[in-house]
Design a protein around this motif. Structure first.
Motif, PDB file in Angstrom:
ATOM      1  N   SER A   1       1.071  -1.074   0.108  1.00 24.50           N
ATOM      2  CA  SER A   1      -0.097  -0.059  -0.018  1.00 24.50           C
ATOM      3  C   SER A   1       0.875   1.395   0.000  1.00 24.50           C
ATOM      4  CB  SER A   1      -1.020  -0.034   1.308  1.00 24.50           C
ATOM      5  OG  SER A   1      -1.862  -1.057   1.293  1.00 24.50           O
TER       6      SER A   1
ATOM      7  N   SER B   1      -6.909   2.785   8.610  1.00 21.35           N
ATOM      8  CA  SER B   1      -7.133   3.356   7.400  1.00 21.35           C
ATOM      9  C   SER B   1      -7.453   4.785   7.693  1.00 21.35           C
ATOM     10  CB  SER B   1      -8.199   2.719   6.485  1.00 21.35           C
ATOM     11  OG  SER B   1      -8.022   1.564   6.177  1.00 21.35           O
TER      12      SER B   1
ATOM     13  N   PHE C   1      -5.864   2.413   0.305  1.00 20.65           N
ATOM     14  CA  PHE C   1      -4.946   1.317  -0.444  1.00 20.65           C
ATOM     15  C   PHE C   1      -4.943   0.264   0.541  1.00 20.65           C
ATOM     16  CE2 PHE C   1      -3.019   4.232  -3.727  1.00 20.65           C
ATOM     17  CZ  PHE C   1      -3.378   3.546  -4.739  1.00 20.65           C
ATOM     18  N   ILE C   2      -4.676   0.621   1.995  1.00 21.30           N
ATOM     19  CA  ILE C   2      -4.747  -0.385   2.961  1.00 21.30           C
ATOM     20  C   ILE C   2      -6.024  -0.956   3.242  1.00 21.30           C
ATOM     21  CG2 ILE C   2      -4.589  -0.436   5.479  1.00 21.30           C
ATOM     22  CD1 ILE C   2      -2.150   1.447   5.835  1.00 21.30           C
TER      23      ILE C   2
ATOM     24  N   SER D   1       0.482   3.971  -2.829  1.00 20.46           N
ATOM     25  CA  SER D   1       0.262   5.374  -2.549  1.00 20.46           C
ATOM     26  C   SER D   1       1.380   6.329  -3.239  1.00 20.46           C
ATOM     27  CB  SER D   1       0.439   5.494  -1.118  1.00 20.46           C
ATOM     28  OG  SER D   1       0.025   6.904  -0.919  1.00 20.46           O
TER      29      SER D   1
END
Length: 293
Positions: free
Chosen positions: A54, A100, A68-69, A58
């Motif tokens: 992630s 997140s 992304f997480i 990113s």
């Protein structure tokens, strides 16, 4: 009346456990987000697992890390929710959502330090505290663990070995996305986080089992109870070679008491057989109640 009180206490206990777990997961996610956004990410150092992927995505896309997480971990939750159990699955999903949120919240905050070594060391420690706290209370903050549990059912490797295998490639990829020195710092951060997780999950007072075979077993047991405040159990044994009856002293101690135990045995019977082994978990009895003299 006593029966009603007992039933009420039984009903409250699960709610108390849920509250404690939720608080621990929130604190763990808070620590992990701090380690990532305040220390590691601003200095182009990554973590392992889905979080590491992630971070790189990113960086390449310019989109928020928290997005992304959440998106990359979500498929693993649905993939493994039946195999890993409902409680663990819900705890993991809750942890990922909170993580997140916190990473998005902390993203505008500037890094605490521009010193890459300090950022790596303290980022790894803070991140490890967060992950360890969540694991200790029955959750996870990364889908790699869920994937490893699923793969483990079909391959002759442990969950830890599978996670390590994935992380070798993920941390190595940091060399192409950032630079090779950042990849090496990422490995250092991962090792520091890994060791910190051990300390948080197991504690500094990690439990150990001790087995002592001695003709002075009664005296050794009495001194252990008096000086360490630990209960002992006498077991009946038989020497395979001689056929002689043997008394075995069994007790559970902490890592910090191991040196004291060795001293006690050495003072009373230098020829005694002593074996000490790690214990993953201790429950019941009066193990936590001790009186050290």
């Amino acid at each position: 009346m006593e029966l009603v009180k007992s039933q009420l206490q039984h009903q409250r206990l699960p709610k108390l456990q849920i509250a404690k777990r939720a608080i621990a997961i929130i604190l763990g996610a808070l620590f992990m987000a701090t380690g990532l956004e305040i220390f590691l990410v601003p200095n182009s150092v990554i973590d392992g697992g889905i979080t590491g992927i992630s971070i790189m995505l990113s960086h390449l896309s310019g989109l928020p890390l928290g997005l992304f997480i959440f998106l990359l971990n979500l498929p693993f939750f649905f993939l493994g929710r039946k195999q890993i159990g409902k409680t663990f699955a819900i705890s993991t999903l809750f942890g990922i959502i909170v993580l997140s949120f916190f990473t998005s919240l902390f993203h505008p905050i500037p890094a605490f330090t521009d010193d890459i070594l300090l950022a790596t060391i303290f980022g790894g420690m803070v991140l490890g505290i967060g992950v360890g706290l969540v694991i200790r209370f029955g959750g996870a903050l990364d889908g790699t663990e869920i994937l490893a549990i699923l793969i483990n059912k079909n391959v002759p490797f442990s969950v830890g070995e599978i996670i390590m295998f994935f992380n070798v490639f993920i941390l190595g990829a940091a060399g192409f996305v950032f630079s090779w020195d950042r990849a090496m710092y990422s490995i250092l951060a991962y090792v520091i986080a890994y060791k910190t997780i051990d300390v948080v999950v197991q504690g500094l007072d990690e439990s150990k089992s001790a087995w002592i075979i001695s003709d002075k077993h009664r005296e050794i047991g009495d001194v252990i109870m008096a000086r360490l405040g630990r209960g002992v159990t006498y077991l009946q044994g038989e020497g395979a070679y001689t056929g002689d009856d043997k008394k075995v002293v069994f007790c559970v101690i902490t890592r910090l008491e191991e040196a004291k135990l060795k001293t006690i045995v050495e003072e009373i019977d230098p020829s005694a057989f002593l074996a000490v082994a790690d214990i993953a978990e201790v429950r019941g009895g009066r193990f936590k109640k001790k009186d050290i003299h």
